[in-house]
Write an enzyme that holds these catalytic residues in place. Structure first.
Site, PDB file in Angstrom:
ATOM      1  N   ASP A 107       6.248   0.311  -5.930  1.00  0.00           N
ATOM      2  CA  ASP A 107       4.954  -0.250  -6.320  1.00  0.00           C
ATOM      3  C   ASP A 107       5.202  -1.688  -6.762  1.00  0.00           C
ATOM      4  O   ASP A 107       5.928  -1.924  -7.732  1.00  0.00           O
ATOM      5  CB  ASP A 107       4.392   0.588  -7.486  1.00  0.00           C
ATOM      6  CG  ASP A 107       2.887   0.648  -7.494  1.00  0.00           C
ATOM      7  OD1 ASP A 107       2.270  -0.396  -7.259  1.00  0.00           O
ATOM      8  OD2 ASP A 107       2.346   1.740  -7.753  1.00  0.00           O
ATOM      9  N   ASP A 208       0.115  -3.606  -5.708  1.00  0.00           N
ATOM     10  CA  ASP A 208      -0.874  -3.388  -6.760  1.00  0.00           C
ATOM     11  C   ASP A 208      -1.849  -4.559  -6.881  1.00  0.00           C
ATOM     12  O   ASP A 208      -1.428  -5.721  -6.872  1.00  0.00           O
ATOM     13  CB  ASP A 208      -0.097  -3.236  -8.082  1.00  0.00           C
ATOM     14  CG  ASP A 208      -0.993  -2.914  -9.256  1.00  0.00           C
ATOM     15  OD1 ASP A 208      -1.508  -1.785  -9.303  1.00  0.00           O
ATOM     16  OD2 ASP A 208      -1.165  -3.781 -10.136  1.00  0.00           O
ATOM     17  N   GLU A 265      -3.440  -2.640  -2.333  1.00  0.00           N
ATOM     18  CA  GLU A 265      -4.580  -2.114  -3.100  1.00  0.00           C
ATOM     19  C   GLU A 265      -5.649  -3.202  -3.108  1.00  0.00           C
ATOM     20  O   GLU A 265      -5.448  -4.262  -3.696  1.00  0.00           O
ATOM     21  CB  GLU A 265      -4.154  -1.771  -4.528  1.00  0.00           C
ATOM     22  CG  GLU A 265      -5.219  -0.968  -5.239  1.00  0.00           C
ATOM     23  CD  GLU A 265      -5.070  -0.971  -6.758  1.00  0.00           C
ATOM     24  OE1 GLU A 265      -5.575  -0.037  -7.392  1.00  0.00           O
ATOM     25  OE2 GLU A 265      -4.478  -1.913  -7.322  1.00  0.00           O
ATOM     26  N   HIS A 334      -3.439   8.065  -9.170  1.00  0.00           N
ATOM     27  CA  HIS A 334      -3.254   8.132 -10.619  1.00  0.00           C
ATOM     28  C   HIS A 334      -4.358   7.424 -11.390  1.00  0.00           C
ATOM     29  O   HIS A 334      -4.309   7.366 -12.614  1.00  0.00           O
ATOM     30  CB  HIS A 334      -1.897   7.514 -10.970  1.00  0.00           C
ATOM     31  CG  HIS A 334      -1.846   6.067 -10.582  1.00  0.00           C
ATOM     32  ND1 HIS A 334      -1.883   5.642  -9.262  1.00  0.00           N
ATOM     33  CD2 HIS A 334      -1.813   4.939 -11.333  1.00  0.00           C
ATOM     34  CE1 HIS A 334      -1.860   4.323  -9.229  1.00  0.00           C
ATOM     35  NE2 HIS A 334      -1.815   3.866 -10.470  1.00  0.00           N
ATOM     36  N   ASP A 335      -5.340   6.842 -10.691  1.00  0.00           N
ATOM     37  CA  ASP A 335      -6.412   6.102 -11.360  1.00  0.00           C
ATOM     38  C   ASP A 335      -7.745   6.836 -11.325  1.00  0.00           C
ATOM     39  O   ASP A 335      -8.748   6.307 -11.819  1.00  0.00           O
ATOM     40  CB  ASP A 335      -6.605   4.728 -10.698  1.00  0.00           C
ATOM     41  CG  ASP A 335      -5.456   3.783 -10.981  1.00  0.00           C
ATOM     42  OD1 ASP A 335      -4.811   3.926 -12.035  1.00  0.00           O
ATOM     43  OD2 ASP A 335      -5.208   2.890 -10.145  1.00  0.00           O
TER      44      ASP A 335
HETATM   45  C1  NOJ Z   1      -3.937  -0.669 -10.339  1.00  0.00           C
HETATM   46  C2  NOJ Z   1      -3.064   0.476 -10.747  1.00  0.00           C
HETATM   47  O1  NOJ Z   1      -3.216   1.515  -9.830  1.00  0.00           O
HETATM   48  C3  NOJ Z   1      -3.471   0.849 -12.143  1.00  0.00           C
HETATM   49  O2  NOJ Z   1      -2.894   2.049 -12.572  1.00  0.00           O
HETATM   50  C4  NOJ Z   1      -3.111  -0.281 -13.054  1.00  0.00           C
HETATM   51  O3  NOJ Z   1      -3.599  -0.020 -14.349  1.00  0.00           O
HETATM   52  C5  NOJ Z   1      -3.706  -1.604 -12.579  1.00  0.00           C
HETATM   53  N1  NOJ Z   1      -3.607  -1.793 -11.167  1.00  0.00           N
HETATM   54  C6  NOJ Z   1      -3.028  -2.769 -13.246  1.00  0.00           C
HETATM   55  O4  NOJ Z   1      -1.740  -2.954 -12.734  1.00  0.00           O
END
Ligand code: NOJ
Length: 562
Positions: A107, A208, A265, A334-335
Site C-alpha cells: 500500500d 492510497d 484509489e 477496510h474503510d
Molecule cells: C484511504 C485509506 O484506505 C484509509 O484507510 C486511510 O485512512 C486514508 N486513505 C488516509 O490514508
C-alpha cells in the site's frame, strides 16, 4: 472458437486473471501473543490463502508508523512497523508467498506522511529548512487558519504549528501532513523509495488517496452559506485539474519499468475520466478503485441497497471501460462496513446473501478483490459504546457531533452501522474466545459471532460461504470468458434481480436475487432453458424451482453454443 459468439479482444495479462485478497495486517493473524497481527502471522496462513485460490495479496500499510490512522501515517517508508515484525520477516514473507505462486502488493501512501517522518520534522523546524517546501505551509489569516476547508476526518485541514507560527495542511488526520507534490525534490525522494521496493521484488501497489495529491491553486475558501466552522472541501483537494500530470510523472519514473499490478484509489474520478487513469496506452495505473458504488450503502432500501441504482453504477463502469481499461471489482475493504450487513441480510439470509453478493460482483469484467473475512461472510460488530471504537475518523466525528450538541446515544446510533471499525475486527479463524487470532488480548475486540462464523467450521462444510468462494474462484479461473468476456446487463427493470451475461468463446448468464422474497423469472426462462447450471448457492446444490429464484438465490448458467 465458436463463431456464434462475438469475441472481445483483450490483451491477456496476469493481473487481469488474478484474484486479489486484501489483508489488514493488524487484524489478520497474531503470531506472538501481543494482540496485534503481524507478518509471521500472515506467513502462517499462506497455505490457507493458496487453498482459497487467490493469487495476489494486497497488504494494507506495514511500514513504520505511530499508528494514528493504523499505518496510513508513515514515519519511515522503508522500515517495517515494529508491531508487525522486521524487514527480514518481510523478505521471508515475500519469498514464502512467491514459492506458493502468490504475489504481493504493498500500500503506497504518497499523499501524506506521518508528522513524525524525519522529512516533516525537518520541514517544521524552520522556514528556511531545505525540506520546508516538501509540505504545504501557509500563514494564518487574522489569527485563523488560512482557509475554511474541512478534512476528510471532520476537522480543519489546517494545524497550527508554534515553532514557525504557521499552519500545515492535512487532508486526513492532523498527524498526516500532506506532501507538497509541487516540489520536485520531494517527488524524486518518493520515486526512489518506490523503486527500492520494486527492486526488492514486490509485485505492485495499491496507491492510497492518490486523487488528492493536487490542491486547487491558490487554496481558495469554499462557499459557506451556512456559516459553518469548516466546509467539506473535495473541490479543493480531490481530483483537481492537473492531477494526472503528477500521476503520469510518478508512473513514468517508477511503475512503467516493471511488470507489476497497480491500483489507484481514485475518489472523485468519474467513469468518463477513468480511461486517462487506466487505458493501457496512457501507461498510468492498471486499475482504479472507483467510489461511485460506495455512495450506495446508506439508502433507505429494505437492506440499505438501491438495486436500480446499483445496476446503473456497476453497468456504467463495465461498459465505460469496455475495450478501454480494466475494472477493479470489490464490495468490501477496510474503510467500509461489512457487505453482508449492508447490502445483504446478516440475520435471516446470512449465508444466501453473502454468497449472492459474491456471485454478483465477482463475475463481472475486471479483477476481483476479496477483503479478509468477506470469504466467511463476516458481519458488522455489535458496538454498544463509543469507547469500543478505535478509528481516528470516528473519534473526530464524535467530537464534532458533541460540539454540535448531539447526545451520546444519537452519536452511537449514527455511526454504529457505518464505522470503519466494523470491518477491522480480527479475522475469525476458529470458535475460541478470540477467534484463534491471538493468544493475548486483541487490539480490537473479536466479533462474538466467531463462535459460528469462522474458518475452521467453514473449511469442513461444503455448503459454507468459504467453500462457495472457492468454487467461484475456480469457475472464473477455468473459463476465460468470465474474465475477458463482454458484459451486458439483463433484466434491467427487474426490481429484485441483478442479472447479466458474459460473452466471448462461451456465454454465461449470472442471476442474483438481491431481495428477501422469491423472484419470478418466468418471462426470461427461454433464454437459458437449455443452459447448464455451473454454480448455485442453494443448499443441496440444485435450485428448487427453475422459474423462481428463492430469496438471495444466485445461479450461474453456461449457454450451450448453437
Ligand atoms: C484511504 C485509506 O484506505 C484509509 O484507510 C486511510 O485512512 C486514508 N486513505 C488516509 O490514508
Amino acid at each position: 472458437m465458436n463463431t456464434a459468439f462475438p469475441t472481445q479482444t483483450s490483451e491477456r495479462t496476469w493481473w487481469k486473471e488474478a484474484v486479489v485478497y486484501q489483508i489488514y495486517p493488524r487484524s489478520f493473524m497474531d503470531s506472538n501473543g501481543d494482540g496485534i497481527g503481524d507478518l509471521n502471522g500472515i506467513i502462517s496462513k499462506l497455505d490457507y490463502l493458496q487453498e482459497l485460490g487467490v493469487t495476489v495479496l494486497w497488504l494494507c500499510p506495514i511500514f513504520t508508523s505511530p499508528n494514528d490512522d493504523n499505518g496510513y501515517d508513515i514515519s519511515d517508508y522503508q522500515g517495517i512497523m515494529a508491531d508487525f515484525g522486521t524487514l527480514t520477516d518481510f523478505d521471508r514473507l515475500l519469498e514464502e508467498a512467491h514459492k506458493r505462486g502468490l504475489r504481493i502488493l504493498l500500500d503506497l501512501v504518497l499523499n501524506h506522511s506521518s508528522d513524525e517522518h524525519p522529512w516533516f520534522v525537518e520541514s517544521r523546524s524552520s522556514k528556511t529548512n531545505p525540506k520546508r517546501d516538501w509540505y504545504i505551509w501557509r500563514e494564518g489569516k487574522n489569527g485563523q487558519p488560512p482557509n475554511n476547508w474541512e478534512s476528510i476526518f471532520n476537522e480543519s485541514v489546517w494545524e497550527y504549528d508554534a515553532t514557525t507560527d504557521a499552519y500545515f495542511m492535512h487532508v486526513f488526520s492532523r498527524k498526516q501532513p500532506d506532501l507538497n507534490w509541487e516540489n520536485t525534490d520531494m517527488r524524486a525522494a518518493l520515486y526512489d523509495m518506490v523503486r527500492w521496493w520494486l527492486d526488492k521484488g514486490v509485485d505492485g501497489f495499491r496507491i492510497d488517496a492518490i486523487s488528492h495529491i493536487r490542491k486547487q491553486p491558490g487554496l481558495p475558501d469554499m462557499p459557506n452559506p451556512n456559516g459553518l466552522a469548516t466546509v467539506p472541501s473535495a473541490a479543493g483537494h480531490m481530483n483537481i485539474d492537473g492531477v494526472m500530470d503528477y500521476i503520469s510523472d510518478l508512473c513514468a519514473n517508477t511503475f512503467a519499468h516493471y511488470d507489476i499490478m497497480t491500483v489507484g484509489e481514485a475518489n472523485g474520478v468519474s467513469v468518463d475520466q477513468a480511461p486517462a487513469w487506466v487505458a493501457p496506452d496512457a501507461r498510468n495505473f492498471n486499475m482504479l478503485f472507483q467510489f461511485e458504488q460506495l455512495k450506495l450503502w446508506q439508502t433507505d432500501g429494505a437492506h440499505g441497497l438501491d438495486l436500480a441504482h446499483l445496476k446503473q453504477v456497476l453497468t456504467r463502469w463495465q461498459k465505460g471501460l469496455e475495450g478501454q481499461g480494466w475494472n477493479a471489482l470489490f464490495v468490501e475493504n477496510h474503510d467500509i462496513p461489512r457487505i453482508v450487513s449492508t447490502w445483504g441480510d446478516d440475520a435471516q439470509y446470512w449465508r444466501e446473501s453473502a454468497t449472492a453478493i459474491a456471485t454478483l460482483y465477482f463475475l463481472m469484467q475486471g479483477t476481483p478483490f476479496i477483503y479478509q473475512g468477506q470469504e466467511l461472510g463476516m458481519t458488522n460488530y455489535p458496538f454498544t459504546e463509543l469507547e469500543q471504537f478505535d478509528d481516528v475518523a470516528i473519534h473526530n466525528l464524535a467530537r464534532q457531533r458533541r460540539e454540535q450538541g448531539w447526545g451520546e446515544e444519537d452519536i452511537l446510533n449514527s455511526i454504529r452501522d457505518n464505522a470503519r471499525d466494523n470491518s477491522r475486527t480480527p479475522m475469525q479463524w476458529d470458535a475460541t474466545r478470540h477467534g484463534g487470532f491471538t493468544t493475548g488480548t486483541p487490539w480490537l475486540a473479536v466479533n462474538p459471532n466467531t463462535r459460528h462464523i469462522n474458518v475452521a467450521s467453514q473449511q469442513s462444510d461444503p455448503e459454507s460461504v468459504l467453500s462457495y468462494y472457492q468454487r467461484l474462484i475456480r469457475l472464473r479461473r477455468d473459463h476465460p470468458t468470465l474474465i475477458y468476456g463482454q458484459y451486458d446487463l439483463l433484466l434491467e427493470e427487474h426490481p429484485q434481480v441483478f442479472a447479466y451475461c458474459r460473452t466471448a468463446e462461451e456465454r454465461f448468464i449470472v442471476l442474483c436475487n438481491l431481495s428477501d422474497s422469491p423472484a419470478d423469472l418466468e418471462h426470461t426462462l427461454a433464454d437459458f432453458a437449455d443452459a447448464q447450471l455451473m454454480l448455485g448457492n442453494q443448499t443441496g446444490g440444485r435450485p428448487r424451482s427453475l422459474s423462481i429464484l428463492a430469496p438471495y438465490e444466485a445461479r450461474v448458467y453456461r449457454i450451450r453454443p448453437d
